[in-house]
Motif scaffolding. Structure first.
Motif, PDB file in Angstrom:
ATOM      1  N   UNK A 101       0.876  -1.298  -0.059  1.00 46.82           N
ATOM      2  CA  UNK A 101      -0.031  -0.115   0.080  1.00 46.82           C
ATOM      3  C   UNK A 101       0.881   1.327  -0.016  1.00 46.82           C
ATOM      4  N   UNK A 102       2.104   1.229   0.284  1.00 53.07           N
ATOM      5  CA  UNK A 102       2.865   2.222   0.139  1.00 53.07           C
ATOM      6  C   UNK A 102       3.240   3.084   1.631  1.00 53.07           C
ATOM      7  N   UNK A 103       2.424   2.401   2.597  1.00 54.47           N
ATOM      8  CA  UNK A 103       2.320   2.826   4.058  1.00 54.47           C
ATOM      9  C   UNK A 103       3.891   2.715   4.600  1.00 54.47           C
ATOM     10  N   UNK A 104       4.499   1.677   4.185  1.00 51.13           N
ATOM     11  CA  UNK A 104       5.687   1.399   4.631  1.00 51.13           C
ATOM     12  C   UNK A 104       6.949   1.157   3.676  1.00 51.13           C
ATOM     13  N   UNK A 105       8.004   1.785   3.503  1.00 50.05           N
ATOM     14  CA  UNK A 105       8.970   1.601   2.637  1.00 50.05           C
ATOM     15  C   UNK A 105      10.308   0.601   2.610  1.00 50.05           C
ATOM     16  N   UNK A 106      10.366   0.333   3.920  1.00 52.50           N
ATOM     17  CA  UNK A 106      11.415  -0.493   4.373  1.00 52.50           C
ATOM     18  C   UNK A 106      11.276  -1.893   4.004  1.00 52.50           C
ATOM     19  N   UNK A 107      12.342  -2.678   4.123  1.00 51.97           N
ATOM     20  CA  UNK A 107      11.834  -4.023   3.781  1.00 51.97           C
ATOM     21  C   UNK A 107      12.228  -4.903   5.230  1.00 51.97           C
ATOM     22  N   UNK A 108      12.639  -4.117   5.945  1.00 53.28           N
ATOM     23  CA  UNK A 108      12.793  -4.534   7.622  1.00 53.28           C
ATOM     24  C   UNK A 108      12.031  -3.695   8.430  1.00 53.28           C
ATOM     25  N   UNK A 109      11.299  -3.945   9.328  1.00 56.08           N
ATOM     26  CA  UNK A 109      10.513  -3.071  10.418  1.00 56.08           C
ATOM     27  C   UNK A 109       9.921  -3.969  11.255  1.00 56.08           C
ATOM     28  N   UNK A 110       9.278  -3.314  12.292  1.00 57.34           N
ATOM     29  CA  UNK A 110       8.611  -3.983  13.464  1.00 57.34           C
ATOM     30  C   UNK A 110       7.116  -3.552  13.596  1.00 57.34           C
ATOM     31  N   UNK A 111       6.463  -4.862  13.815  1.00 61.34           N
ATOM     32  CA  UNK A 111       5.169  -4.970  13.943  1.00 61.34           C
ATOM     33  C   UNK A 111       4.606  -5.010  15.242  1.00 61.34           C
ATOM     34  N   UNK A 117       6.906  -6.996  20.286  1.00 62.51           N
ATOM     35  CA  UNK A 117       7.419  -6.621  18.882  1.00 62.51           C
ATOM     36  C   UNK A 117       7.623  -7.695  17.975  1.00 62.51           C
ATOM     37  N   UNK A 118       7.197  -7.644  16.934  1.00 66.83           N
ATOM     38  CA  UNK A 118       7.486  -8.880  15.944  1.00 66.83           C
ATOM     39  C   UNK A 118       8.224  -8.106  14.641  1.00 66.83           C
ATOM     40  N   UNK A 119       9.699  -8.115  14.661  1.00 71.47           N
ATOM     41  CA  UNK A 119      10.549  -7.935  13.625  1.00 71.47           C
ATOM     42  C   UNK A 119      10.111  -8.345  12.316  1.00 71.47           C
ATOM     43  N   UNK A 120       9.973  -8.006  11.124  1.00 72.32           N
ATOM     44  CA  UNK A 120       9.717  -8.619   9.932  1.00 72.32           C
ATOM     45  C   UNK A 120      10.736  -8.417   8.760  1.00 72.32           C
ATOM     46  N   UNK A 121      11.090  -9.193   7.980  1.00 66.57           N
ATOM     47  CA  UNK A 121      11.932  -9.019   6.794  1.00 66.57           C
ATOM     48  C   UNK A 121      11.014  -9.277   5.573  1.00 66.57           C
ATOM     49  N   UNK A 122      10.877  -8.566   4.749  1.00 69.30           N
ATOM     50  CA  UNK A 122      10.085  -9.012   3.462  1.00 69.30           C
ATOM     51  C   UNK A 122      11.332  -9.193   2.150  1.00 69.30           C
ATOM     52  N   UNK A 123      11.193 -10.777   1.816  1.00 72.99           N
ATOM     53  CA  UNK A 123      12.364 -11.021   0.927  1.00 72.99           C
ATOM     54  C   UNK A 123      12.030 -10.597  -0.552  1.00 72.99           C
ATOM     55  N   UNK A 124      10.609 -10.490  -0.398  1.00 68.53           N
ATOM     56  CA  UNK A 124       9.912  -9.992  -1.932  1.00 68.53           C
ATOM     57  C   UNK A 124       8.537  -9.611  -1.487  1.00 68.53           C
ATOM     58  N   UNK A 125       7.957  -8.466  -2.450  1.00 65.30           N
ATOM     59  CA  UNK A 125       6.693  -8.037  -2.086  1.00 65.30           C
ATOM     60  C   UNK A 125       6.413  -7.183  -3.167  1.00 65.30           C
ATOM     61  N   UNK A 126       5.273  -7.613  -3.767  1.00 72.53           N
ATOM     62  CA  UNK A 126       4.704  -6.865  -4.791  1.00 72.53           C
ATOM     63  C   UNK A 126       3.246  -6.533  -4.589  1.00 72.53           C
ATOM     64  N   UNK A 127       2.206  -6.269  -5.468  1.00 66.52           N
ATOM     65  CA  UNK A 127       0.912  -5.720  -5.042  1.00 66.52           C
ATOM     66  C   UNK A 127       0.163  -7.071  -4.802  1.00 66.52           C
ATOM     67  N   UNK A 137       9.824 -14.399  18.186  1.00 62.94           N
ATOM     68  CA  UNK A 137      10.267 -14.462  19.846  1.00 62.94           C
ATOM     69  C   UNK A 137      10.366 -15.959  20.382  1.00 62.94           C
ATOM     70  N   UNK A 138      10.687 -16.216  21.640  1.00 61.71           N
ATOM     71  CA  UNK A 138      11.125 -17.220  22.161  1.00 61.71           C
ATOM     72  C   UNK A 138       9.746 -17.848  22.525  1.00 61.71           C
ATOM     73  N   UNK A 139       9.986 -19.195  22.149  1.00 54.64           N
ATOM     74  CA  UNK A 139       8.690 -20.112  22.405  1.00 54.64           C
ATOM     75  C   UNK A 139       8.892 -20.969  23.762  1.00 54.64           C
ATOM     76  N   UNK A 140       8.299 -20.619  24.677  1.00 56.69           N
ATOM     77  CA  UNK A 140       8.294 -21.189  25.886  1.00 56.69           C
ATOM     78  C   UNK A 140       7.572 -22.358  26.178  1.00 56.69           C
ATOM     79  N   UNK A 141       8.052 -23.521  26.689  1.00 57.23           N
ATOM     80  CA  UNK A 141       7.222 -24.877  27.129  1.00 57.23           C
ATOM     81  C   UNK A 141       6.702 -24.531  28.480  1.00 57.23           C
ATOM     82  N   UNK A 142       5.519 -24.792  28.740  1.00 60.74           N
ATOM     83  CA  UNK A 142       5.031 -24.674  30.217  1.00 60.74           C
ATOM     84  C   UNK A 142       4.350 -26.139  30.673  1.00 60.74           C
ATOM     85  N   UNK A 143       4.970 -27.114  30.195  1.00 58.32           N
ATOM     86  CA  UNK A 143       4.419 -28.569  30.793  1.00 58.32           C
ATOM     87  C   UNK A 143       3.668 -29.274  29.805  1.00 58.32           C
ATOM     88  N   UNK A 144       2.964 -30.152  30.233  1.00 55.47           N
ATOM     89  CA  UNK A 144       2.327 -31.276  29.091  1.00 55.47           C
ATOM     90  C   UNK A 144       0.690 -31.441  29.600  1.00 55.47           C
TER      91      UNK A 144
END
Length: 288
Positions: A101-111, A117-127, A137-144
C-alpha cells in the motif's frame, strides 16, 4: 470504509486500514464480517494502526512490553470477535499490506502486537504476493497436557508463542488426514484457562512434519503461524532437540520454522486477494 482480503498459507484475513484507530470493532460486528455467508468471510480481522493510536483510542491501557508508540500495531481479532495476542500468518499479511500500500517503504521493520514486537523481513513483495520472515520471539514450554480432538485423545506439549498451544506429536499421515479436527474439542481447562490452540502433527521425517490445527475462537483453519512454531518446538523435542529447522506442511501450504536458543522464526508466503469497500449501512447494522 476500505478493506483488503489476504491470506498466509490460506489462513485468511480481512485487513482494515484504520491508522487513527477510530473504528469500533465490537465482537458481533467482527463475527459478522468474518462469517462466510453474511459477511466477507475470514479466519480473523487485522486492523492496521499504530501502537500510539491504539493506546489513545483505548484499545489497551498501556503499550505492550517492547512496543513503541511509533511502531505499527496489528490489532488482531479472531473470527468470533475475541481479541488474540498474536497471529504469525497475520503478521506476514499485515507486513505485506503495509509494503504493497506504500504505507511502509522499508524491507525490515517492526510490527507490534499484544504479544510484543515482531520484527519482519520482506524478501519479496509486490501488489499481490510476498515472502516474509517474522521473528516470533522465544517459544516457551510450560508443561504437558491432553485434549480430545475428533473423538480421539491426544497428549501434547504446552507451548507459549505469545498465545497458548498444545502440540501433539505422533499421529500418522493417513489418520491425520481422516481426523475431524473441526469438531468441538476438550482440553485441560486448568492448564489452559483462556482456551488453547491445538496442533495435531506427525513426527518429523526428512526435516518435515504435517500438521492440522484447531484454533480457539475459530475451529479448524487451513494454517496457523504460531501453531507451526509450537508444532516445531514439540517435534524437535520429540527427537530430543531444543533447536533446529523444520518444514511444516499444513492444508494451506508450507512454511519454514527455525527454533534457536533465544527466539524463533517463521518464513512463508502472503497473498493479497482483493481490495474493496464495505457498505457503511451493512457495517452500522452489524453493530446494532
Amino acid at each position: 470504509m476500505s478493506f483488503v482480503k489476504g491470506h498466509g498459507t490460506q489462513n485468511d484475513f480481512v485487513v482494515l486500514p484504520d491508522l487513527d484507530a477510530r473504528l469500533s470493532l465490537q465482537p458481533d460486528a467482527v463475527a459478522a464480517l468474518c462469517d462466510r455467508r453474511r459477511g466477507l468471510g475470514a479466519d480473523g480481522v487485522l486492523r492496521v494502526t499504530t501502537a500510539g493510536a491504539a493506546l489513545a483510542a483505548g484499545v489497551f491501557d498501556r503499550l505492550p512490553d517492547g512496543v513503541a508508540a511509533g511502531d505499527w500495531y496489528m490489532d488482531y481479532r479472531n473470527a468470533d470477535g475475541s481479541i488474540a495476542q498474536m497471529c504469525g500468518n497475520g503478521v506476514r499479511v499485515f507486513a505485506h499490506y503495509l509494503k504493497a500500500s506504500g504505507l511502509e517503504t522499508a524491507d525490515e521493520f517492526v510490527v507490534g502486537s499484544l504479544a510484543g514486537p515482531r520484527p519482519v523481513v520482506l524478501h519479496h513483495a509486490d501488489a499481490d504476493t510476498a515472502e516474509v520472515t517474522v521473528e516470533m520471539g522465544k517459544a516457551n514450554r510450560f508443561g504437558t497436557g491432553s485434549a480430545v480432538v475428533g473423538g480421539r485423545s491426544f497428549a501434547g506439549l504446552a507451548v507459549d508463542v505469545g498465545n497458548p498451544h498444545l502440540a501433539c506429536v505422533g499421529i500418522d499421515r493417513s489418520d491425520l488426514a481422516a481426523l475431524d479436527v473441526g469438531a468441538p474439542v476438550s482440553f485441560d481447562s486448568a492448564l489452559f484457562p483462556d482456551g488453547v490452540n491445538i496442533e495435531i502433527l506427525t513426527a518429523p521425517v526428512d526435516g518435515a512434519v504435517s500438521m492440522r490445527v484447531h484454533e480457539r475462537g475459530v475451529g479448524e483453519t487451513r494454517s496457523c503461524g504460531t501453531g507451526t512454531v509450537a508444532a516445531t518446538v514439540a517435534a524437535l523435542a520429540n527427537q530430543g532437540a531444543d533447536t533446529g529447522t523444520l518444514a511444516v506442511h499444513i492444508p494451506g501450504g508450507e512454511v519454514t520454522v527455525t527454533i534457536t536458543e533465544s527466539t524463533s522464526y517463521l518464513r512463508g508466503p502472503s497473498v493479497l486477494v482483493a481490495r474493496g469497500e464495505l457498505s457503511e449501512v451493512w457495517w452500522n447494522t452489524a453493530h446494532a
